[in-house]
Design a protein around this motif. Structure first.
Motif, PDB file in Angstrom:
ATOM      1  N   UNK A  76      26.710  21.363  21.929  1.00 18.50           N
ATOM      2  CA  UNK A  76      26.512  22.730  21.293  1.00 18.50           C
ATOM      3  C   UNK A  76      25.434  23.582  22.175  1.00 18.50           C
ATOM      4  N   UNK A  80      25.826  27.522  23.493  1.00 14.65           N
ATOM      5  CA  UNK A  80      25.182  28.361  23.092  1.00 14.65           C
ATOM      6  C   UNK A  80      24.229  29.128  24.075  1.00 14.65           C
ATOM      7  N   UNK A  83      26.353  31.018  26.516  1.00 17.78           N
ATOM      8  CA  UNK A  83      26.877  32.326  25.912  1.00 17.78           C
ATOM      9  C   UNK A  83      25.823  33.198  25.756  1.00 17.78           C
ATOM     10  N   UNK A  92      17.095  39.057  19.199  1.00 15.66           N
ATOM     11  CA  UNK A  92      17.935  37.994  18.566  1.00 15.66           C
ATOM     12  C   UNK A  92      17.478  37.777  17.094  1.00 15.66           C
ATOM     13  N   UNK A  94      13.896  38.394  14.597  1.00 16.83           N
ATOM     14  CA  UNK A  94      12.544  38.991  14.180  1.00 16.83           C
ATOM     15  C   UNK A  94      12.151  38.566  12.501  1.00 16.83           C
TER      16      UNK A  94
ATOM     17  N   UNK B  28      30.248  45.719  22.387  1.00 14.62           N
ATOM     18  CA  UNK B  28      30.026  44.483  22.094  1.00 14.62           C
ATOM     19  C   UNK B  28      29.689  44.210  20.615  1.00 14.62           C
ATOM     20  N   UNK B  30      28.152  42.742  17.219  1.00 15.94           N
ATOM     21  CA  UNK B  30      26.969  41.881  17.197  1.00 15.94           C
ATOM     22  C   UNK B  30      26.907  41.622  15.639  1.00 15.94           C
ATOM     23  N   UNK B  45      15.317  39.052  10.493  1.00 10.36           N
ATOM     24  CA  UNK B  45      16.459  39.735  10.852  1.00 10.36           C
ATOM     25  C   UNK B  45      17.079  39.045  12.173  1.00 10.36           C
ATOM     26  N   UNK B  46      18.326  38.670  12.137  1.00  6.01           N
ATOM     27  CA  UNK B  46      18.975  37.665  13.472  1.00  6.01           C
ATOM     28  C   UNK B  46      20.137  38.898  13.651  1.00  6.01           C
ATOM     29  N   UNK B  47      20.051  38.880  15.003  1.00 11.43           N
ATOM     30  CA  UNK B  47      21.219  39.673  15.652  1.00 11.43           C
ATOM     31  C   UNK B  47      21.660  38.827  16.801  1.00 11.43           C
ATOM     32  N   UNK B  48      23.045  38.556  16.463  1.00  8.87           N
ATOM     33  CA  UNK B  48      23.679  37.620  17.715  1.00  8.87           C
ATOM     34  C   UNK B  48      24.962  38.249  18.323  1.00  8.87           C
ATOM     35  N   UNK B  49      25.127  38.188  19.612  1.00 13.48           N
ATOM     36  CA  UNK B  49      26.457  38.928  20.052  1.00 13.48           C
ATOM     37  C   UNK B  49      27.519  37.961  19.414  1.00 13.48           C
ATOM     38  N   UNK B  51      29.965  36.693  20.889  1.00  7.89           N
ATOM     39  CA  UNK B  51      30.465  35.960  21.918  1.00  7.89           C
ATOM     40  C   UNK B  51      29.477  34.423  21.373  1.00  7.89           C
ATOM     41  N   UNK B  52      28.239  34.891  21.156  1.00  4.29           N
ATOM     42  CA  UNK B  52      27.265  33.555  21.086  1.00  4.29           C
ATOM     43  C   UNK B  52      27.801  32.539  19.683  1.00  4.29           C
ATOM     44  N   UNK B  55      30.732  30.807  20.557  1.00  7.01           N
ATOM     45  CA  UNK B  55      30.615  29.607  21.087  1.00  7.01           C
ATOM     46  C   UNK B  55      29.919  28.459  20.293  1.00  7.01           C
ATOM     47  N   UNK B  56      28.928  28.846  19.063  1.00  6.52           N
ATOM     48  CA  UNK B  56      28.419  27.889  18.300  1.00  6.52           C
ATOM     49  C   UNK B  56      29.364  27.359  17.654  1.00  6.52           C
ATOM     50  N   UNK B 193      22.542  46.235  19.108  1.00  7.28           N
ATOM     51  CA  UNK B 193      21.811  45.221  19.591  1.00  7.28           C
ATOM     52  C   UNK B 193      20.640  45.075  18.745  1.00  7.28           C
ATOM     53  N   UNK B 194      20.396  45.934  17.569  1.00  9.28           N
ATOM     54  CA  UNK B 194      19.332  45.967  16.891  1.00  9.28           C
ATOM     55  C   UNK B 194      19.639  46.166  15.249  1.00  9.28           C
TER      56      UNK B 194
END
Lengths: 174, 199
Positions: A76, A80, A83, A92, A94, B28, B30, B45-49, B51-52, B55-56, B193-194
């Motif tokens: 995992x 991650x 990726x 990612x 804050x 892309x 997010x 605050x969480x921002x994830x592409x 694609x991530x 994958x997870x 992305x934000x």
């Protein structure tokens, strides 16, 4: 005169070679500008050599993650991290609280963690390729040779920067 | 002539490259999560592409599904086959208020409106120790029907994560909003992305 040049030239050439292969510099300042300062340069090649010979010196079990539960999550973590490394840059995470702000950003192939508080500021740079190489394989073994190879990609990278009042610790690779 | 052509192409590429990179970045998707708690004065605050996220989810399917059962709380378990069957029957009904529960504590509504499945939970406020009303909670969940279709598109006891993520790639906008008297949670997808500073 020629002898002196040779005698001085050899260590200088050696130093230059070691420096050209990279040096991890640990810089510690205590008590502000007038305080104590300790700078410890460690040739990167030394760390690489230590990692490369580790499998033949240390018993196999010492270089293995024993916890099976932790091992279950390595796939995992690898997926991650990969990726993230392949993904676009951005902020990612804050977390803003009354007296502290934590920000995790992805910049290029690094994760940068910044913690800003009233008194202390911490900045940690995690090169993703290094993190990937540091993860053990499916058998739980840490691939020290691959990790040693990954270290060479760290040149000119700031790894850690901690400011706590008058104290300042910085680790970077030159 | 040849040299100036090559130089021209090189220059054009140099000019076009940042624009192309920006365009690729902009496309892309997010996934954003924002949690705000007024009392603690905390904001997460969480921002994830996506694609991530993909994958997870792919590498840890047991996080959401184990032994073919979706875990709904501690004591309720639902077999995937049952869920699939119920969903198929609901799909045939079309737009409708599917579930309405009104009780002393809360009102729950599940309805299908076009391509969206809406779940509204309104927990009623109660008088606290100091006489003030507290505990009110408002949960708004909007799930695209196509997302549920995708999740349930596999056979047997598995949810189809790959199809669900492919569906999320197309989705833009809010997915979940939860509001109670102290906190606010929002989950949404866009191409930034934000996160903007406002709500």
């Amino acid at each position: 005169m020629a002898k002196l040049a040779v005698i001085l030239g050899i260590p200088i050439a050696l130093l230059a070679t070691v420096a050209s292969l990279g040096v991890v510099v640990v810089d510690v300042r205590e008590g502000g500008p007038d305080g104590q300062r300790i700078v410890v340069p460690v040739p990167l090649v030394l760390a690489q050599a230590a990692l490369a010979v580790a499998p033949s010196v240390a018993p196999m079990d010492e270089l293995r993650i024993p916890d099976r539960e932790a091992l279950r999550h390595m796939g995992f973590a690898r997926e991650v991290l990969q990726a993230l490394a392949d993904g676009p840059d951005g902020e990612l995470v804050r977390v803003e609280e009354r007296d502290e702000v934590v920000v995790v950003t992805k910049e290029g192939r690094s994760l940068r963690v910044k913690v800003s508080g009233h008194r202390e500021n911490v900045s940690v740079n995690v090169p993703l390729h290094l993190a990937l190489q540091a993860l053990p394989g499916e058998d739980g073994r840490i691939r020290t040779t691959a990790l040693a190879g990954a270290l060479s990609g760290l040149r000119f990278t700031d790894l850690v920067d901690v400011e706590d009042g008058d104290d300042h610790v910085r680790v970077w690779v030159w | 002539m040849k040299k100036s052509f090559v130089a021209g192409v090189g220059l054009a590429a140099l000019v076009a490259l940042p624009a192309a990179m920006a365009a690729a970045q902009a496309g892309t998707p997010w996934l954003h999560v924002r949690v705000e708690e007024a009392k603690k004065a905390s904001k997460v605050r969480v921002n994830l592409p996506l694609t991530v996220v993909e994958a997870a989810l792919k590498s840890m399917p047991e996080m959401i599904e184990e032994h073919g059962r979706l875990h709904l709380g501690k004591h309720h378990q639902l077999k995937m086959a049952d869920l699939r069957r119920v969903w198929k029957e609901l799909a045939a009904v079309g737009d409708a208020e599917l579930v309405t529960v009104e009780s002393e504590d809360e009102n729950v509504k599940v309805m299908r409106k076009g391509d969206i499945l809406q779940v509204f939970v309104d927990k009623k406020a109660r008088a606290g120790k100091d006489g003030k009303e507290e505990g009110a909670e408002q949960v708004r969940v909007e799930v695209p029907v196509s997302l549920v279709d995708a999740l349930l598109s596999s056979e047997g006891d598995e949810v189809n994560i790959q199809a669900a993520v492919a569906e999320l790639q197309k989705r833009r906008g809010d997915i979940v909003r939860v509001q109670d008297d102290d906190s606010h949670v929002r989950v949404w997808i866009d191409e930034q992305n934000t996160q903007p500073s406002g709500k």
